[in-house]
Design a protein around this motif. Structure first.
Motif, mmCIF file in Angstrom:
data_model
loop_
_atom_site.group_PDB
_atom_site.id
_atom_site.type_symbol
_atom_site.label_atom_id
_atom_site.label_comp_id
_atom_site.label_asym_id
_atom_site.label_seq_id
_atom_site.Cartn_x
_atom_site.Cartn_y
_atom_site.Cartn_z
ATOM 1 N N GLN A 1 0.931 -1.074 -0.060
ATOM 2 C CA GLN A 1 -0.021 -0.194 -0.123
ATOM 3 C C GLN A 1 0.880 1.348 -0.004
ATOM 4 O O GLN A 1 1.740 1.270 0.997
ATOM 5 C CB GLN A 1 -1.076 0.029 1.105
ATOM 6 C CG GLN A 1 -1.858 -1.001 1.063
ATOM 7 C CD GLN A 1 -2.779 -1.322 0.087
ATOM 8 O OE1 GLN A 1 -3.356 -0.257 -0.512
ATOM 9 N NE2 GLN A 1 -2.696 -2.462 -0.735
ATOM 10 N N ALA A 2 0.646 2.065 -0.987
ATOM 11 C CA ALA A 2 1.445 3.481 -0.902
ATOM 12 C C ALA A 2 0.811 4.529 -0.042
ATOM 13 O O ALA A 2 1.487 5.439 0.229
ATOM 14 C CB ALA A 2 1.111 4.094 -2.374
ATOM 15 N N ASN A 3 -0.249 4.450 0.475
ATOM 16 C CA ASN A 3 -0.645 5.487 1.373
ATOM 17 C C ASN A 3 -0.750 5.149 2.869
ATOM 18 O O ASN A 3 -1.894 4.263 3.343
ATOM 19 C CB ASN A 3 -2.192 5.761 0.956
ATOM 20 C CG ASN A 3 -2.813 6.915 1.689
ATOM 21 O OD1 ASN A 3 -2.280 7.501 2.627
ATOM 22 N ND2 ASN A 3 -3.934 7.652 1.190
ATOM 23 N N PRO A 4 0.118 5.400 3.572
ATOM 24 C CA PRO A 4 0.437 4.923 5.102
ATOM 25 C C PRO A 4 -1.149 5.475 5.959
ATOM 26 O O PRO A 4 -1.525 4.870 6.816
ATOM 27 C CB PRO A 4 1.427 5.400 5.452
ATOM 28 C CG PRO A 4 1.757 6.466 4.690
ATOM 29 C CD PRO A 4 1.273 6.279 3.438
ATOM 30 N N ASN A 5 -1.462 6.743 5.426
ATOM 31 C CA ASN A 5 -2.699 7.088 6.299
ATOM 32 C C ASN A 5 -3.779 6.150 6.188
ATOM 33 O O ASN A 5 -4.626 6.081 7.037
ATOM 34 C CB ASN A 5 -2.955 8.537 5.647
ATOM 35 C CG ASN A 5 -2.056 9.466 6.323
ATOM 36 O OD1 ASN A 5 -0.981 9.238 6.779
ATOM 37 N ND2 ASN A 5 -2.341 10.875 6.084
ATOM 38 N N ARG A 6 -3.999 5.634 4.874
ATOM 39 C CA ARG A 6 -5.161 4.728 4.675
ATOM 40 C C ARG A 6 -5.045 3.467 5.509
ATOM 41 O O ARG A 6 -5.951 2.750 5.924
ATOM 42 C CB ARG A 6 -5.099 4.541 3.130
ATOM 43 C CG ARG A 6 -6.207 3.286 2.545
ATOM 44 C CD ARG A 6 -6.226 3.188 1.212
ATOM 45 N NE ARG A 6 -7.470 2.232 0.970
ATOM 46 C CZ ARG A 6 -7.010 1.297 0.019
ATOM 47 N NH1 ARG A 6 -5.844 1.211 -0.653
ATOM 48 N NH2 ARG A 6 -7.832 0.641 -0.417
ATOM 49 N N THR B 1 -5.696 4.140 9.106
ATOM 50 C CA THR B 1 -7.216 4.254 9.223
ATOM 51 C C THR B 1 -7.656 3.129 9.290
ATOM 52 O O THR B 1 -8.624 2.494 10.008
ATOM 53 C CB THR B 1 -7.736 5.171 8.301
ATOM 54 O OG1 THR B 1 -7.153 6.488 8.271
ATOM 55 C CG2 THR B 1 -9.237 5.390 8.533
ATOM 56 N N GLU C 1 6.445 7.539 8.053
ATOM 57 C CA GLU C 1 5.423 8.798 7.278
ATOM 58 C C GLU C 1 4.634 9.288 8.257
ATOM 59 O O GLU C 1 4.359 10.611 8.265
ATOM 60 C CB GLU C 1 4.745 8.107 6.129
ATOM 61 C CG GLU C 1 5.662 7.729 5.109
ATOM 62 C CD GLU C 1 6.314 6.138 5.347
ATOM 63 O OE1 GLU C 1 7.096 5.767 4.355
ATOM 64 O OE2 GLU C 1 5.860 5.614 6.209
#
Length: 1666
Positions: A238-243, A246, A301
């Motif tokens: 996954q490229a989006n650590p925030n996602r 969550t 990140e």
């Protein structure tokens, strides 16, 4: 057929075809190669998934059986080999996209216990497993992250449901248990359907929808592990650590932490054995969960977001978020909100899950953000601290309300609206226990990562960390939980963080955790003592121990909570205090003592010195005065014990002590003396007042009704109240401490003026007091002036006071001895006798003394049960001081106690007590074996006398078989023991003349006079076991002769009931045990220096004759026949030792040597002849007597032979004796051999017996030849017998399995025989030389061949070979002592043929092993120069051959113990013996290469220990004997050493329940050898200086992989410290920078402990220098 089968697709789609038939057709289509369908695999998968979709979308209806059949069909297809083969070939086969959602719905149904119409759960799991096993099929989940998250949630929920419910029976579950194995496809789906297709088609078409069960159904936890692995790979992509954060926070964190808790907390018990969940799987699942949570919650990140949320706002920034719903992500609040939310687990599990998870999150946070070095390190540490401040309140602990800002609180409420503010939800003990465990874990991690820098916190951050820890400490004290061990551990960690955290509450800490601690549970006591020890060590390092003791004394002086305070100084705290006091300046210790004295005077004495008027006023309201007195006395007792401990561990003054320190000590001692005098006056005055008031009150009530209660009160007042007893006890302890320390200062420091000297100087002016001060004091002690009559102690009422009075008396006796002025006066002598008797206190020994009573040497732990041990300890310790003033009666009392306690120890065989504790029997045993007892001749004589009287008592209790004067004498002694024996010595009680007469009479008659019972025999055996521990050199001539003759009389005219037991029972073995012990004791006594006195009473020949005569009597009993072979051999050895010792005594003392030896030789010769004549050929009843006489003759010959060479006259006498014995030995041996050949029973003493006798004969003849003057005419008289024996040994030694003692004896005989051949070779005529030479070479070759055959015999074990090696080496030494190079070549050729690697490959390892052993033994022999050069010339080739053998055999693990390790040992021996003799170092390097291949893994502890020792010894030999090789090949050497290191770290790891106590010693010994090797490597620093950093790196790399046992880790760590000593500063920097992160953490911990412990010991500690 193809046309028919091609219509199956249409039938599957046709609505007219019944679903049962469709399912059968689908099964047939899948396995049949004749069914032609384009892309058949994809078509059938799509049909099955489409049918299931229609069913769950309610577009079609069919039965439950068809539904289950479809799922089973799908499962069979997914797991079939055909599908896997197609996928491997690259064919594109996919599943419908809705398949993932359908599986998730089914898993949800499985997780709901109340769901109905469930498909079999294992089938669903198996389908899921089949999909995830293939990347092509698993794409239905992996292409969409949300689906993967949902799948993991469902599987985790299913696993948690299984773990949370117990193993239920069938009627308790709504469906089949998840762990029940379900039905899979038949074997046809697992194989290619090319064979027997016609037979299988009919079976498949008619097969039911449910196939038979297969035990290979997946385990829920196997599927879970697969899902976790699959999800982890998706999460990493996954490229989006925030996602990711969550998704994990919203959906995964709750089921994951719940599952981890259930797997970690031990919930998987025996009731879950059906789950198939083993330890390794639990560990793997937890590791996956930890990785998921750490990567998702704490990526680098998100570091900025964590900083924005946790770090306080800058002063110039007013744009900080206020907590609006649409603000930036607040990761901490989000994660903690989910953990605190209710509903994801059972209410009883919520708090445990939450508390465990917080520690886990903090660990992840520290690993990600807290261990970053360099720029921003301080900020990251503060970030970790603020994260800690957010975790602690989640535990429902609120140490501070101002640590969280208003904005943070609002944001927390906005993110987690369901969270409500709580004050303290932790109330129950269970919750407190969990909370404290969590806090302990959090604080320990904080300490380990060192996020609290005291200086930085004070300078840069306004002591925010200190404030938080202070608030947390305040909470711990306000809600104190002293019954929970983790409460103490939390305080200990806070103390280690910074002592200032606890210092404001130091008084509360000392009260709750030390002085007034209540819980006495062992676990709590252990934690409490560790905390107190840490407190002492911390303040000692800070040089503030006086500050700590100031608070401690104030706490002690506070009103006690009750009368049952715990002991102030238990053993652990006392030991730690001793270490701390020795490490601080003496002035601080004196300051502590002064502080204690001042506290006693200020706080304790006023309460004890209340006026009588105040007491009368207080008594009106009840009994508060007595209670206050008791409370004050308790405080005084505690303070006196504390002062005693401090002063007894104070460094003594000496002549180098500065004058101010001496003056300070003098002042302190004077104030202490004044205090002791005041306490003494207090007890005297109060006791007089108590006596007067008690008498008056009794008189007043005598006129009235004097009831029983009043009488008890008066009686109690006479005994003294509790406070009076405790006050006097404390006063005595202080007095004892004062005198001891004063004496010590006076002895070692000439500047110090003793208190006694000052007192004597003051009184010297007054001539009216001529008596010595010490005499006056000892009179006051003995007269009871110090202890009033009504307070006079006894062991039952006040054991400590009783012991202290004895110690005070001992002190005054020492001072009298040191003074010397009044030592010789009659009055002083009488006084010293009274004092010695008072210390001994003979009436006190009447109480029971046994090994069960234990004392730990602590004065505070003395009580009624331990008093006898303490009393006996001090009596024994001071025996040299008091012994000269004790009477004979007193010494007899001491001897009786000594012997009695040892006898009880022998009877009950009590196990060893705990380390550091004493028992009466242990003290007695130490005294018995010490060098002190022989220096006290009177006491030694009393001990011998006590043992003799006990022997006489047992003899008197025996049954008389006939009247004898000795028994009458014993009867008179025992009858008058209490009246007359005490004043008589042993020699006057036991008349030696009477014993000698009866011994001579029994020798003539050959009959026993006494019959001992079984009980008598057991008691006598115990007495003999004590007697043999006495040093015979300490016995006087009279005692030694008396006890010797007394024991000898037992041998000559006693018999036992055991003699008549021939049933082989254990009792029948007791008779041989008694004889063995008796003979061993007699032989031991013959070694005494005063034993010559025995020969003045009785002739040596008489003793020899009487002993053999009595043994012949015993040998004809059934006892000897019934005894086992080992017992018979032990008895024979004891007989021979006794005869050797007695003959040696006769020769050494030159006591009528010719007369005595000639008389005994004549007796033996006639006895042998008589025994041969009495032996009936048809019966072997008396054959044992012949063997006994053979043993006696052999022992006699050995003793005579060992004394040849003294002088010519003695040699002439001895050779005549040897000639006569050989004349008897030869025919007797031939007689025994004939008896055995005539089918007589085998020798009852074993096969080796006759061989030993013949070897002794041969050795005697050779010795006689060596001292004869006319050697040309000398010949061996029994050469034919020896040659016959030699040939018989050649035939038997390797033909079949033989007893080990026979093999050893045979090898020893061959050595002696070859020596005889060599000795007689030079004595022959010239014409016989050639014949003799040929015979000698023939014997040489035969011996070599037979030894070689023996060593390769298949029935020899590894242990047997080790036992044979010394005898074989001795034989080789004899063969090669005068050997030529040609003879050596014969042996080397034999070895060369054996060292053939092809034989090893053919499985004939025994022959190769024989050659290997011969080489090892040959290298240790002393060779002639020519043979020596020849051997070491070919040694390199031998080493090369052995290296090849090791490398080849290492490939077969079964040969490790049997061949590989012996070969490595042989190489090691060659390397040791070849020091400086192997010119080419390449061959030594080859050995290092061979060691690399030796197996060290997956072995049993026994095999591992042998392999480890073999490799280690080889390395050590190279390091020690070939240093130049190590210098040139250090990397190769370290490679082998690192293999050893890695193996012991792997084998010595903690294994949980699998740890075996019996294996601990193996691994600890190996780790100790590693430590030793490290030290030797460090000593050879020139070879390893450049590699020291790599050695440390290797160690920490291996250490990071395992968790070692503490004992193993201790030795390995100490070893690595030696290597760290070699590391320079650049090496440390290199390690810091070059190691990986996890390994670097391990190294940091290692280097920190090295700096703190090891380095400071070597270089001196300057960290806490004032």
């Amino acid at each position: 057929m193809a046309a028919i089968y091609s219509g199956i697709h249409l039938k599957l789609k046709s609505p007219q075809t019944p679903w049962e038939d469709k399912l059968k057709l689908a099964r047939f289509a899948w396995i049949s190669s004749q069914c032609l369908l384009p892309n058949k695999e994809q078509v059938l998968l799509d049909w099955c998934t489409h049918a299931l979709t229609l069913k769950y979308n309610k577009k079609v209806e069919f039965s439950q059986d068809v539904l289950e059949g479809l799922w089973h069909y799908l499962d069979d297809v997914l797991h079939s080999r055909k599908l896997q083969s197609h996928l491997k070939q690259g064919k594109t086969i996919t599943l419908r996209l809705n398949m993932a959602q359908m599986l998730l719905e089914r898993l949800q149904e499985c997780a709901n216990a109340d769901s109905k119409h469930l498909v079999s759960v294992p089938t669903i799991l198996s389908v899921c497993q089949g999909i995830l096993s293939s990347p092509a099929l698993s794409s239905v989940f992996t292409t969409k992250y949300e689906l993967m998250v949902d799948l993991l949630v469902k599987v985790c929920s299913l696993a948690c449901r299984e773990l949370q419910q117990p193993s239920l029976t069938g009627h308790q579950k709504t469906n089949e248990p998840i762990m029940n194995q379900d039905e899979l496809v038949s074997e046809f789906l697992q194989t290619e359907p090319d064979v027997h297709l016609e037979n299988s088609q009919t079976e498949l078409i008619s097969a039911p929808s449910k196939p038979t069960k297969n035990l290979q159904s997946p385990n829920i936890f196997e599927v879970l592990l697969q899902v976790l692995s699959c999800y982890l790979s998706v999460q990493r992509q996954q490229a989006n650590p925030n996602r990711v954060f969550t998704m994990v926070t919203n959906q995964l964190i709750q089921p994951l932490v719940l599952l981890r808790h259930l797997l970690t907390s031990g919930e998987v018990t025996a009731s879950h054995t059906h789950l198939g969940l083993h330890q390794q799987m639990c560990r793997d699942i937890r590791t996956k969960i930890d990785t998921i949570l750490q990567l998702a919650l704490f990526p680098f990140e998100l570091l900025t977001l964590y900083k924005d949320e946790l770090l306080p706002a800058k002063e110039d920034s007013g744009k900080r978020a206020t907590g609006s719903a649409k603000g930036p992500l607040k990761p901490v609040s989000a994660a903690l909100c989910k953990l605190s939310a209710q509903g994801y687990c059972e209410p009883s599990l919520h708090y445990p899950v939450k508390s465990n998870s917080l520690s886990l999150l903090f660990k992840f946070f520290l690993e990600r953000y807290g261990k970053v070095k360099g720029e921003g390190e301080d900020e990251n540490k503060m970030l970790c601290f603020y994260f800690l401040t957010r975790l602690v309140p989640v535990l429902d602990l609120h140490p501070t309300q101002h640590s969280v800002s208003t904005a943070e609180a609002e944001s927390l409420g906005s993110v987690c609206p369901q969270r409500v503010k709580v004050t303290s939800a932790v109330s129950s003990p269970e919750s407190w226990s969990l909370a404290l465990l969590a806090v302990e874990s959090l604080l320990s991690q904080t300490l380990s990562v060192d996020i609290y820098n005291v200086a930085a916190d004070r300078i840069r951050h306004g002591e925010v960390q200190l404030s938080f820890y202070r608030a947390l400490t305040q909470l711990l004290f306000n809600e104190a939980q002293p019954s929970i061990p983790s409460w103490y551990r939390c305080l200990k960690v806070l103390l280690n963080l910074n002592h200032l955290i606890l210092e404001p509450d130091l008084d509360q800490l000392l009260s709750s955790a030390w002085v007034n601690a209540e819980c006495m549970e062992p676990r709590v006591q252990r934690a409490r003592q560790l905390m107190v020890c840490s407190l002492l060590q911390t303040y000692a390092k800070l040089r503030q121990l006086s500050r700590l003791f100031s608070e401690l004394v104030s706490v002690i002086c506070q009103p006690a909570l009750d009368n049952l305070r715990p002991p102030l100084l238990p053993e652990g705290i006392s030991t730690s205090l001793k270490t701390c006091l020795l490490g601080i300046p003496q002035s601080q210790v004196l300051e502590i003592c002064s502080l204690v004295l001042a506290s006693i005077r200020k706080f304790i004495l006023p309460d004890l010195l209340k006026e009588g008027t105040d007491a009368e006023k207080m008594e009106i309201d009840g009994e508060p005065t007595d209670q206050e007195m008791t409370d004050a006395s308790l405080k005084l007792s505690s303070l006196s014990q504390l002062l005693h401990a401090v002063l007894f561990n104070l460094k003594t003054l000496d002549n180098s002590s500065p004058v101010p320190l001496v003056r300070q000590s003098q002042d302190m001692m004077e104030r202490m003396q004044q205090l002791v005098q005041e306490l003494h006056s207090l007890t005297e005055n109060k006791s007089k007042e108590a006596d007067t008031s008690s008498v008056n009150e009794a008189t007043r009530n005598d006129r009235k009704c004097l009831n029983q209660e009043m009488l008890e009160k008066v009686s109690q007042s006479k005994k003294g109240s509790l406070w009076e007893q405790q006050t006097q006890e404390a006063a005595l302890l202080l007095r004892y401490t004062l005198i001891e320390v004063d004496t010590l200062f006076e002895i070692h420091c000439s500047k110090y003026l003793s208190l006694d000297s000052a007192h004597s100087a003051a009184k010297s002016i007054d001539q009216s007091c001529p008596r010595s001060l010490h005499v006056t004091r000892i009179e006051s002690l003995l007269s009871g002036e110090i202890s009033p009559a009504h307070l006079h102690p006894s062991p039952s009422s006040s054991p400590m006071r009783c012991l202290l009075l004895k110690l005070l008396t001992l002190q005054q006796m020492r001072k009298i001895f040191m003074d010397g002025t009044s030592f010789g006066e009659p009055t002083t002598t009488a006084l010293l006798q009274r004092a010695a008797q008072f210390i001994l206190a003979k009436p006190e020994f009447e109480m029971s003394l046994n090994g069960e009573q234990v004392w730990d040497l602590q004065m505070s732990s003395l009580d009624i049960s331990s008093y006898p041990v303490a009393h006996w300890y001090h009596v024994v310790s001071n025996l040299p001081l008091i012994i000269s003033h004790l009477s004979a009666e007193d010494m007899d009392c001491i001897a009786d106690v000594l012997v009695g306690s040892l006898l009880k120890r022998e009877i009950y065989k009590s196990e060893d007590q705990q380390l550091g504790s004493l028992t009466v029997s242990l003290i007695s045993s130490e005294l018995l074996q010490s060098s002190v007892l022989p220096e006290l001749p009177l006491l030694f004589s009393a001990v011998v006398k006590s043992l003799a009287l006990r022997i006489i008592h047992e003899v008197k209790a025996a049954h008389p078989l006939k009247v004898c004067r000795t028994l009458q004498m014993f009867q008179e002694i025992v009858t008058g023991v209490s009246e007359t024996n005490i004043s008589h010595s042993l020699s006057t009680l036991v008349k030696n003349e009477t014993l000698v007469e009866d011994v001579q009479a029994s020798t003539k008659t050959g009959e026993a006079s006494l019959l001992l019972s079984n009980t008598n025999v057991k008691e006598l055996v115990n007495i003999l076991q004590i007697l043999i521990k006495l040093n015979p050199d300490g016995m006087s001539s009279e005692d030694l002769s008396s006890i010797f003759l007394l024991l000898f009389s037992l041998l000559t005219f006693t018999s036992s009931q055991l003699d008549h037991m021939g049933d082989g029972t254990p009792e029948s073995e007791g008779g041989t045990l008694f004889l063995r012990k008796l003979l061993r004791t007699l032989a031991y006594l013959l070694g005494g220096r005063n034993i010559h006195s025995v020969l003045k009473v009785i002739h040596g020949a008489t003793l020899l004759q009487a002993s053999v005569s009595s043994l012949l009597l015993h040998s004809n009993s059934a006892k000897l026949e019934a005894a086992c072979s080992a017992d018979r051999l032990d008895l024979i050895e004891a007989i021979q030792d006794f005869i050797k010792s007695l003959v040696q005594l006769i020769i050494t003392r030159n006591s009528s040597v010719r007369l005595n030896l000639d008389q005994f030789t004549t007796y033996l010769s006639s006895a042998v002849v008589a025994s041969r004549k009495s032996t009936v050929p048809s019966s072997g009843a008396s054959i044992s007597s012949v063997h006994l006489l053979l043993a006696c003759l052999a022992a006699f010959s050995q003793a005579v032979t060992s004394n040849l060479g003294r002088n010519k006259q003695m040699d002439q006498t001895l050779t005549q004796m040897l000639a006569r014995t050989n004349v008897s030995l030869g025919p007797t041996v031939e007689f025994v051999l004939k008896q055995q050949a005539a089918a007589q029973p085998a020798c009852i003493f074993g096969q080796a017996f006759i061989v030993d006798v013949v070897r002794v004969m041969l050795h005697c003849e050779l010795s006689s030849l060596s001292v004869e003057e006319d050697k040309e005419c000398a010949t061996l008289s029994h050469m034919s017998l020896y040659q016959g024996f030699c040939h018989q040994i050649f035939r038997e030694i390797s033909s079949a399995q033989r007893p080990m003692d026979f093999l050893v004896s045979s090898l020893e005989f061959l050595s002696a025989f070859y020596k005889a051949v060599e000795e007689t070779e030079g004595e022959t005529k010239k014409e016989q030389e050639e014949v003799k030479k040929a015979g000698k070479e023939e014997v040489y070759i035969q011996i070599l061949q037979n030894v070689h055959r023996l060593l390769k015999a298949p029935w020899l074990s590894e242990e047997d070979v080790c036992k044979l090696e010394p005898a074989v080496q001795e034989l080789l030494c004899q063969l090669l002592e005068k050997s030529s190079a040609d003879k050596l070549n014969m042996l080397l050729l034999m070895v060369r043929d054996g060292l053939d690697i092809s034989k090893l490959g053919a499985g004939n390892y025994r022959e190769v092993l024989s050659a290997v052993i011969l080489i090892k033994l040959l290298s240790c022999c002393q060779l002639p120069e020519s043979c020596f050069k020849a051997l070491w010339l070919i040694a390199p080739q031998i080493i090369s051959a052995m290296v090849s053998l090791v490398r080849t055999s290492s490939q077969d693990v079964s040969l490790t113990l049997r061949f590989t390790l012996p070969t490595v040992t042989s190489m090691t021996t060659l390397l040791r013996q070849g020091e400086g003799l192997i010119p080419n170092h390449h061959h030594v390097v080859l050995v290092l290469g061979a060691l690399q291949s030796v197996p060290l893994n997956h072995m049993t502890p026994r095999v591992y220990e042998s392999a480890f020792l073999a490799v280690h010894e080889a390395l050590f030999a190279i390091l020690q004997c070939h240093p130049q090789v190590v210098l040139n090949a250090a990397p190769s050497f370290l490679n082998v050493f690192n293999r050893l290191l890695a193996s012991i770290m792997q084998e010595g790891r903690q294994r949980g329940d699998g740890d075996s106590g019996s294996d601990t010693g193996v691994y600890m010994q190996c780790s100790r050898l590693i430590e030793r090797m490290y030290s030797h490597i460090a000593a050879a620093a020139e070879s390893f200086t450049m590699l020291s950093a790599f050695m440390v790196a290797q160690y920490v790399t291996e250490l990071q992989k395992v968790t070692l046992r503490p004992d193993v880790k201790l030795h390995l760590t100490e070893g690595v410290y030696y290597i760290l000593d070699l590391c320079k500063e650049q090496d440390i920097k290199f390690l810091m920078a070059g190691l990986q992160m996890g390994v670097r953490e391990v190294f940091n911990e290692l280097y920190s402990s090295y700096t703190h412990y090891h380095k400071t010991q070597r270089q001196g500690e300057d960290k806490y220098t004032v």
